[in-house]
Write a protein that holds these residues in place. Sequence first.
Motif, PDB file in Angstrom:
ATOM      1  N   VAL A  39       0.840  -1.196   0.000  1.00 32.48           N
ATOM      2  CA  VAL A  39       0.000   0.000   0.000  1.00 32.48           C
ATOM      3  C   VAL A  39       0.879   1.250   0.000  1.00 32.48           C
ATOM      4  O   VAL A  39       0.581   2.230  -0.704  1.00 32.48           O
ATOM      5  CB  VAL A  39      -0.947  -0.011   1.215  1.00 32.48           C
ATOM      6  CG1 VAL A  39      -1.773   1.268   1.272  1.00 32.48           C
ATOM      7  CG2 VAL A  39      -1.863  -1.228   1.156  1.00 32.48           C
ATOM      8  N   ARG A  40       1.961   1.223   0.736  1.00 32.39           N
ATOM      9  CA  ARG A  40       2.879   2.371   0.734  1.00 32.39           C
ATOM     10  C   ARG A  40       3.452   2.596  -0.656  1.00 32.39           C
ATOM     11  O   ARG A  40       3.632   3.741  -1.092  1.00 32.39           O
ATOM     12  CB  ARG A  40       4.001   2.154   1.754  1.00 32.39           C
ATOM     13  CG  ARG A  40       3.523   2.101   3.202  1.00 32.39           C
ATOM     14  CD  ARG A  40       4.676   2.309   4.173  1.00 32.39           C
ATOM     15  NE  ARG A  40       5.717   1.313   4.038  1.00 32.39           N
ATOM     16  CZ  ARG A  40       5.762   0.167   4.710  1.00 32.39           C
ATOM     17  NH1 ARG A  40       4.780  -0.145   5.553  1.00 32.39           N
ATOM     18  NH2 ARG A  40       6.762  -0.680   4.545  1.00 32.39           N
ATOM     19  N   ARG A  41       3.722   1.518  -1.385  1.00 33.74           N
ATOM     20  CA  ARG A  41       4.252   1.662  -2.742  1.00 33.74           C
ATOM     21  C   ARG A  41       3.207   2.293  -3.668  1.00 33.74           C
ATOM     22  O   ARG A  41       3.537   3.124  -4.513  1.00 33.74           O
ATOM     23  CB  ARG A  41       4.693   0.300  -3.281  1.00 33.74           C
ATOM     24  CG  ARG A  41       5.915  -0.279  -2.588  1.00 33.74           C
ATOM     25  CD  ARG A  41       6.531  -1.424  -3.373  1.00 33.74           C
ATOM     26  NE  ARG A  41       5.641  -2.587  -3.451  1.00 33.74           N
ATOM     27  CZ  ARG A  41       5.633  -3.578  -2.564  1.00 33.74           C
ATOM     28  NH1 ARG A  41       6.429  -3.529  -1.515  1.00 33.74           N
ATOM     29  NH2 ARG A  41       4.813  -4.601  -2.722  1.00 33.74           N
ATOM     30  N   THR A  48      -4.213   7.071  -4.103  1.00 37.19           N
ATOM     31  CA  THR A  48      -4.697   7.214  -2.735  1.00 37.19           C
ATOM     32  C   THR A  48      -5.224   5.856  -2.284  1.00 37.19           C
ATOM     33  O   THR A  48      -5.819   5.122  -3.072  1.00 37.19           O
ATOM     34  CB  THR A  48      -5.816   8.258  -2.629  1.00 37.19           C
ATOM     35  OG1 THR A  48      -6.915   7.866  -3.467  1.00 37.19           O
ATOM     36  CG2 THR A  48      -5.315   9.627  -3.074  1.00 37.19           C
ATOM     37  N   ALA A  49      -4.982   5.520  -1.041  1.00 38.62           N
ATOM     38  CA  ALA A  49      -5.417   4.234  -0.492  1.00 38.62           C
ATOM     39  C   ALA A  49      -6.080   4.495   0.851  1.00 38.62           C
ATOM     40  O   ALA A  49      -5.428   4.930   1.805  1.00 38.62           O
ATOM     41  CB  ALA A  49      -4.228   3.292  -0.341  1.00 38.62           C
ATOM     42  N   VAL A  64      -8.653   1.857  -3.353  1.00 41.24           N
ATOM     43  CA  VAL A  64      -7.533   2.467  -4.074  1.00 41.24           C
ATOM     44  C   VAL A  64      -8.062   3.316  -5.210  1.00 41.24           C
ATOM     45  O   VAL A  64      -8.868   2.841  -6.035  1.00 41.24           O
ATOM     46  CB  VAL A  64      -6.570   1.377  -4.610  1.00 41.24           C
ATOM     47  CG1 VAL A  64      -5.448   2.023  -5.420  1.00 41.24           C
ATOM     48  CG2 VAL A  64      -6.003   0.558  -3.460  1.00 41.24           C
ATOM     49  N   GLN A  65      -7.637   4.562  -5.276  1.00 39.05           N
ATOM     50  CA  GLN A  65      -8.001   5.467  -6.366  1.00 39.05           C
ATOM     51  C   GLN A  65      -6.739   5.803  -7.141  1.00 39.05           C
ATOM     52  O   GLN A  65      -5.809   6.409  -6.603  1.00 39.05           O
ATOM     53  CB  GLN A  65      -8.630   6.753  -5.815  1.00 39.05           C
ATOM     54  CG  GLN A  65      -9.049   7.760  -6.877  1.00 39.05           C
ATOM     55  CD  GLN A  65     -10.345   7.374  -7.562  1.00 39.05           C
ATOM     56  OE1 GLN A  65     -11.206   6.758  -6.958  1.00 39.05           O
ATOM     57  NE2 GLN A  65     -10.481   7.736  -8.828  1.00 39.05           N
ATOM     58  N   GLU A  66      -6.701   5.379  -8.390  1.00 36.02           N
ATOM     59  CA  GLU A  66      -5.551   5.674  -9.237  1.00 36.02           C
ATOM     60  C   GLU A  66      -5.614   7.123  -9.714  1.00 36.02           C
ATOM     61  O   GLU A  66      -6.690   7.678  -9.937  1.00 36.02           O
ATOM     62  CB  GLU A  66      -5.538   4.746 -10.452  1.00 36.02           C
ATOM     63  CG  GLU A  66      -5.386   3.281 -10.098  1.00 36.02           C
ATOM     64  CD  GLU A  66      -3.957   2.899  -9.791  1.00 36.02           C
ATOM     65  OE1 GLU A  66      -3.106   3.805  -9.704  1.00 36.02           O
ATOM     66  OE2 GLU A  66      -3.696   1.691  -9.635  1.00 36.02           O
ATOM     67  N   PHE A  77      -9.973  -2.056  -5.267  1.00 37.36           N
ATOM     68  CA  PHE A  77      -9.714  -2.432  -3.887  1.00 37.36           C
ATOM     69  C   PHE A  77      -8.484  -3.317  -3.812  1.00 37.36           C
ATOM     70  O   PHE A  77      -8.168  -4.053  -4.754  1.00 37.36           O
ATOM     71  CB  PHE A  77     -10.923  -3.160  -3.293  1.00 37.36           C
ATOM     72  CG  PHE A  77     -12.096  -2.254  -3.073  1.00 37.36           C
ATOM     73  CD1 PHE A  77     -12.277  -1.607  -1.861  1.00 37.36           C
ATOM     74  CD2 PHE A  77     -13.001  -2.020  -4.096  1.00 37.36           C
ATOM     75  CE1 PHE A  77     -13.351  -0.755  -1.670  1.00 37.36           C
ATOM     76  CE2 PHE A  77     -14.079  -1.171  -3.912  1.00 37.36           C
ATOM     77  CZ  PHE A  77     -14.252  -0.531  -2.690  1.00 37.36           C
ATOM     78  N   LEU A  78      -7.785  -3.215  -2.715  1.00 39.71           N
ATOM     79  CA  LEU A  78      -6.634  -4.070  -2.449  1.00 39.71           C
ATOM     80  C   LEU A  78      -6.857  -4.767  -1.116  1.00 39.71           C
ATOM     81  O   LEU A  78      -7.103  -4.115  -0.104  1.00 39.71           O
ATOM     82  CB  LEU A  78      -5.335  -3.273  -2.420  1.00 39.71           C
ATOM     83  CG  LEU A  78      -4.067  -4.123  -2.235  1.00 39.71           C
ATOM     84  CD1 LEU A  78      -2.926  -3.594  -3.098  1.00 39.71           C
ATOM     85  CD2 LEU A  78      -3.636  -4.183  -0.768  1.00 39.71           C
TER      86      LEU A  78
END
Length: 292
Positions: A39-41, A48-49, A64-66, A77-78
Amino acid sequence: MTPRPGRRPSPPLVTDSGADRRPPLAGPPPPGTPTPAVVRRLVAAGATATPVWRNERGGLTYRVQETAPAGTGTTGFLKWAPHGSGLDLAAEAARLAWARPHAAVPEVLARGEDADGTWLRTAALTGTSAVDARWRRDPARAAAGVGAGLRALHDALPVAGCPFTWSLEDRVAAARARLAAGDGPAAWAPEHAALGPAEVLARLADPPPVDPVVCQGDACTPNALLGDDGAATGHVDLGRLGVADRWADLAVAAWSFTWNHGPGYEHLVVAAYGVTPDPRRNAFYRLLWDVS
């Protein structure tokens, strides 16, 4: 949140309206929850996560928004699972890939593994979770959507050729293993707390006849998505999808609805599903869920 042993229906999001005072097993991640490296990557790359859920095994889900040059981006989603959690995201990915041609389930975009755990990225579906605040204000419509949506899923997924099973035999074996390891009434729902291990095993040794469908495997209320009109738009969390009795899903779906929305709506879930109430199957599969 204080996880407790044992897998139960989705945790109560409302805990002050009934006699069930058990602590929730899952819910929004509490402040200070460590962020996984994957998620940090993503964030470092400009996405944005937003954390949206933490399950009882420490697994996390992020929205997750690209980013995109035009200022808009795709949403997905992750899911992340720490090593040793017992959460098999590879199995979920395989089930989603199999089910997607037949039903509205998330598209798998990517999956992977690193030193911290495993992860699975999926595309977003339309609709909001049946535990969203809007559906907490309109539980009767939500109950109908959950029941009808589960029936539509069961009708759409073909039993013939399904490579996955959620078999009664495997689940009873898991229950036996948990009981042998010391699991007991303290970890069970109130309706089962008066049963001892011997009584549980006796009841599980007398299963009702099986009416096979391809079950979702986790038909708890948060995993049903509803559109603005209350109709089902999809299902998420299919990591245990497999052939089983339809009541293995339905009993838990109605039970979970009570946990999340309060009493008085279970019959609407069952009615919208379109079957006659079956107290024996209902009781059997709730007990099996609780102890396995």
